[in-house]
Design an enzyme around this catalytic site. Structure first.
Site, PDB file in Angstrom:
ATOM      1  CG  HIS A   1      70.995 -82.825 -49.466  1.00 25.97           C
ATOM      2  ND1 HIS A   1      71.411 -83.317 -50.693  1.00 25.97           N
ATOM      3  CD2 HIS A   1      71.455 -83.714 -48.540  1.00 25.97           C
ATOM      4  CE1 HIS A   1      72.078 -84.431 -50.519  1.00 25.97           C
ATOM      5  NE2 HIS A   1      72.119 -84.696 -49.221  1.00 25.97           N
TER       6      HIS A   1
ATOM      7  CG  HIS B   1      73.117 -84.711 -45.393  1.00 20.13           C
ATOM      8  ND1 HIS B   1      72.211 -85.651 -45.825  1.00 20.13           N
ATOM      9  CD2 HIS B   1      72.782 -84.446 -44.086  1.00 20.13           C
ATOM     10  CE1 HIS B   1      71.370 -85.952 -44.837  1.00 20.13           C
ATOM     11  NE2 HIS B   1      71.696 -85.231 -43.781  1.00 20.13           N
TER      12      HIS B   1
ATOM     13  CG  ASP C   1      77.448 -86.591 -48.703  1.00 19.34           C
ATOM     14  OD1 ASP C   1      76.695 -85.953 -47.954  1.00 19.34           O
ATOM     15  OD2 ASP C   1      77.042 -87.520 -49.429  1.00 19.34           O
ATOM     16  CG  HIS C   2      75.377 -83.720 -51.293  1.00 21.34           C
ATOM     17  ND1 HIS C   2      74.945 -84.111 -52.543  1.00 21.34           N
ATOM     18  CD2 HIS C   2      75.292 -84.830 -50.515  1.00 21.34           C
ATOM     19  CE1 HIS C   2      74.606 -85.382 -52.517  1.00 21.34           C
ATOM     20  NE2 HIS C   2      74.812 -85.849 -51.300  1.00 21.34           N
TER      21      HIS C   2
ATOM     22  CG  HIS D   1      67.743 -87.026 -48.030  1.00 21.59           C
ATOM     23  ND1 HIS D   1      68.037 -88.376 -48.034  1.00 21.59           N
ATOM     24  CD2 HIS D   1      68.891 -86.389 -47.683  1.00 21.59           C
ATOM     25  CE1 HIS D   1      69.308 -88.539 -47.711  1.00 21.59           C
ATOM     26  NE2 HIS D   1      69.846 -87.351 -47.491  1.00 21.59           N
TER      27      HIS D   1
ATOM     28  CG  ASP E   1      71.714 -87.711 -51.104  1.00 23.94           C
ATOM     29  OD1 ASP E   1      72.182 -87.683 -52.257  1.00 23.94           O
ATOM     30  OD2 ASP E   1      72.407 -87.793 -50.071  1.00 23.94           O
TER      31      ASP E   1
ATOM     32  CG  HIS F   1      74.884 -90.138 -53.362  1.00 25.61           C
ATOM     33  ND1 HIS F   1      74.382 -90.963 -52.378  1.00 25.61           N
ATOM     34  CD2 HIS F   1      75.275 -89.012 -52.728  1.00 25.61           C
ATOM     35  CE1 HIS F   1      74.462 -90.360 -51.211  1.00 25.61           C
ATOM     36  NE2 HIS F   1      75.010 -89.172 -51.388  1.00 25.61           N
TER      37      HIS F   1
END
Length: 314
Positions: free
Chosen positions: A65, A67, A69-70, A145, A216, A274
């Site tokens: 996805h 976001h 942090d990914h 999510h 997530d 995570h």
């Protein structure tokens, strides 16, 4: 075939002193000679400098996805891959929007890559096969999510059984082209007229391994179906169970949620990743303890954690 998971980053949201943000390498060096990556959080290329992996051998990247942090490590990784001699094609799979992110970052920074890049975007709610060749099938399905998040199921196709060379040698035959023909499944006829059926000299098919890596997510049906009978399930465990209300609020899972998914799916090994930065040191180990009350074969990943996925037996 040697297949290994290598965790470059195992933290959630933002990096901490103990954990960088999410990125996982799947090494398939013995047969394919390449790596596949799952997510690429900020600082991933720095983590690679301390890992026994090479960016130049990176073949595919699967983004769960969008976001940060990914995702935020992707432009730097792509540029470094070019600088480090990566000249083979590179394919990125991810939710709709990943193309715009990559093309904008490269255009604004005036970055030029020395290799062909293909971007495959998954439409919202998309479910099905995203890649297939003669060795693997990779499927994806949407999770639950705050934004569109996908999980990936990597299924190795069954392999031919091993050639029983000793059985052939007992007939007075020596290794050579004839052995190779039989190994390919070809029936052969000897000079004296004896006919050898290949199936009598080849062991049973070897089932392929299954690996599931989820983005997530809250607990959901697709998480279970993607992990069905998986040898290894990689699942987020952002919170401990006493923070369940936060997990629900932010569309994440607890360690026990992950364990329940593994149990429902009949998965073998569960690997938790995570991890929220609120869980440092021994506090993080508590997540593993919680999950093991439901699914005993659980491991807590940490940065540079390695896990071999052994071949299945016939």
């Amino acid at each position: 075939m040697n297949v290994e998971l290598y965790f470059l980053g195992t933290g959630a949201g933002m990096p901490s002193k103990e954990r960088n943000v999410t990125s996982i390498m799947l090494g398939m060096l013995a047969e394919r000679g390449v790596y596949w990556m799952f997510d690429c959080g900020e600082g991933t290329q720095h983590q690679i400098l301390r890992a026994p992996v090479k960016i130049g051998k990176l073949e595919k990247l699967f983004i769960t996805h969008l976001h940060g942090d990914h995702l935020y490590g992707l432009p730097g990784l792509m540029s470094s891959r070019s600088y480090q001699g990566g000249d083979t094609p590179f394919t990125i799979y991810g939710p709709k929007g990943v193309r715009e992110f990559v093309e904008t970052a490269l255009r604004v920074s005036d970055s030029h890559l020395g290799y062909q890049t293909t971007i495959v975007e998954l439409e919202p709610g998309w479910e099905g096969v995203v890649f297939e060749d003669d060795q693997f099938v990779v499927s994806a399905a949407p999770l639950v999510h705050r934004i569109e998040s996908f999980g990936y199921r990597i299924a190795e196709k069954p392999q031919k059984g091993k050639l029983d060379a000793e059985k052939l040698k007992a007939l007075g035959l020596s290794s050579g082209p004839l052995f190779g023909r039989i190994k390919k499944g070809e029936d052969v006829e000897l000079p004296d007229g004896t006919k050898l059926k290949a199936e009598k000299f080849i062991g049973p098919m070897i089932p392929g391994r299954i690996l599931t890596i989820l983005g997530d997510t809250q607990p959901c049906g697709h998480a279970v179906s993607l992990a069905k009978d998986a040898d290894v399930l990689v699942h987020e465990a952002t919170f401990a169970e006493h923070r369940k209300e936060l997990a629900v609020m932010y569309d994440h899972s607890t360690a026990m949620d992950a364990a329940k998914t593994a149990q429902a799916a009949g998965a073998g090994t569960l690997i938790l990743t995570h991890i929220s930065s609120r869980y440092q040191g021994d506090e993080a180990e508590h997540l593993q303890e919680e999950a093991r009350t439901i699914h005993e074969q659980t491991y807590l990943a940490h940065d540079h954690f390695r896990f071999d996925i052994p071949s299945r037996t016939p």
